[in-house]
Design an enzyme around this catalytic site. Sequence first.
Site, mmCIF file in Angstrom:
data_model
loop_
_atom_site.group_PDB
_atom_site.id
_atom_site.type_symbol
_atom_site.label_atom_id
_atom_site.label_comp_id
_atom_site.label_asym_id
_atom_site.label_seq_id
_atom_site.Cartn_x
_atom_site.Cartn_y
_atom_site.Cartn_z
ATOM 1 N N SER A 258 0.817 -1.214 0.000
ATOM 2 C CA SER A 258 0.000 0.000 0.000
ATOM 3 C C SER A 258 0.849 1.261 0.000
ATOM 4 O O SER A 258 0.324 2.358 -0.165
ATOM 5 C CB SER A 258 -0.908 0.004 1.225
ATOM 6 N N CYS A 259 2.166 1.136 0.221
ATOM 7 C CA CYS A 259 2.966 2.347 0.427
ATOM 8 C C CYS A 259 3.971 2.636 -0.689
ATOM 9 O O CYS A 259 3.901 3.695 -1.316
ATOM 10 C CB CYS A 259 3.710 2.258 1.747
ATOM 11 N N LEU A 260 4.907 1.728 -0.908
ATOM 12 C CA LEU A 260 6.021 2.047 -1.813
ATOM 13 C C LEU A 260 5.541 2.499 -3.203
ATOM 14 O O LEU A 260 5.938 3.577 -3.665
ATOM 15 C CB LEU A 260 6.981 0.858 -1.910
ATOM 16 N N ASP A 263 3.511 5.909 -2.812
ATOM 17 C CA ASP A 263 4.328 7.050 -2.389
ATOM 18 C C ASP A 263 5.270 7.490 -3.506
ATOM 19 O O ASP A 263 5.534 8.682 -3.689
ATOM 20 C CB ASP A 263 5.117 6.701 -1.122
#
Length: 414
Positions: A258-260, A263
């Site tokens: 969900s992040c890398l 982002d």
Amino acid sequence: MKISIIGAGYVGLVSAICFAKMDNEVTLIDIDKDKIHTIGKGISPIHEEGLDELLGQVPLKVSTDYLDTMSSEVIFICVGTPSDDRGIILEPIKKALERLAGILKTRQDYCVVVVKSTVAPGTTDETVIPILEKSGKKAGKDFGVCMSPEFLSEGKAINDFMYPMRVIIGEYDKRSGAVVNRLFQNFNAPTMRTSLKTAEMIKLASNAFLATKISFINEVGNICKRLGVDTHEVAKGMGFDDRIGPKFLNAGLGFGGSCLPKDLRMIITKAKALGYLPDILEGVLKVNDGQAMQLLNLLKKHIRPKDAVIGLLGLAFKPDTDDVRDSRAIGIVESLLQEGATIRAYDPLAAKNFSLLFPQIEYVSREEVLDSDAILIVTEWEEFRHLDYTGKIVIDGRGIIKAREARIYEGIYW
Ligand code: UDX
């Protein structure tokens, strides 16, 4: 201290439970009644090591009513920031802030609102504060504002929260930062106080750097594969240099979660909006996007996917989680379905979540996956290191040494 946490997603729930464990009086708020009801019964809606146990132990107030933030000294915004093709969707966070502004209007005492959700640099100054000031109250005078990013890694989020490598406090003014600093004073970690925009950028740059390390080693892997060299050995040799370090140099199918990916896209979009083309970061994404195809090309060297039964070991974006967001398995399954393959898959935790995306494939046991015409290793679950692969065709995306005993074995970068 008295704390409210708005948003009972991954970050909100973990933060609430950990702050409660550290003897703070915590209220966790979410507009999702079912989620709040489940948490209220002591059941965690997400899989995270140690979370269920702690949920049963710590006193945690849960609520769907923003009025329950009323006596909190610190209010964390942990609302999700989903994204689509056009970028980050700020609507959920804006709605939460509007509701909070309604409460600030009637508050007589000072409190600090802390943004924990990952947002593009400038968002707290340009979007968060103006919405909160719709209350008629003034930032810096009537209420404080901070931006303190989270660095929780799924699967070890509780440990990451309790023993952070650093605490970053972006502050609107010294008074706001001092309140939040007090909350983090018992954490044994270097603490940095800075501006709101710098804190936002530290979060994005950190994840962009981790993603860069992964795509870097995967690009090295593309060269190693052609050289007939094992990329893992190259990474091991590089990692002894403490300027480089051994972490996040595990070559394979690339990064998901969900992040890398999100982002990275966020920082690229922001850079372009500012008139700068971030060539390195674009390259990081490009290398990562090509990973599924690398694996499928190796498969096609040994078997025609059409009418073959292809077994997938692993669906989660990484081991020890049931999370399939941006998992590399998604692109692989899409391509195989287009090619007319029959797919069976096994994952110790993530099969249910994956079946919501792909109800048309078969979810079976490990043994049935091993019975397929060819096996793709997609996630490096520990249990895959101990299976019997003899006699099989295995294409390995994650460096499972034991699979090298297969009749036909090929690794993506080794
Ligand atoms: C990440 C950051 O690590 C965390 O600090 C941040 O706050 C949230 O994003 P997370 O998404 O939980 O955490 O996963 P992480 O452990 O970073 O792995 C991300 C992806 O990279 C996974 O798909 C993993 O398989 C992949 N990866 C990781 C590699 O391919 N190689 C590596 O060497 C490391």
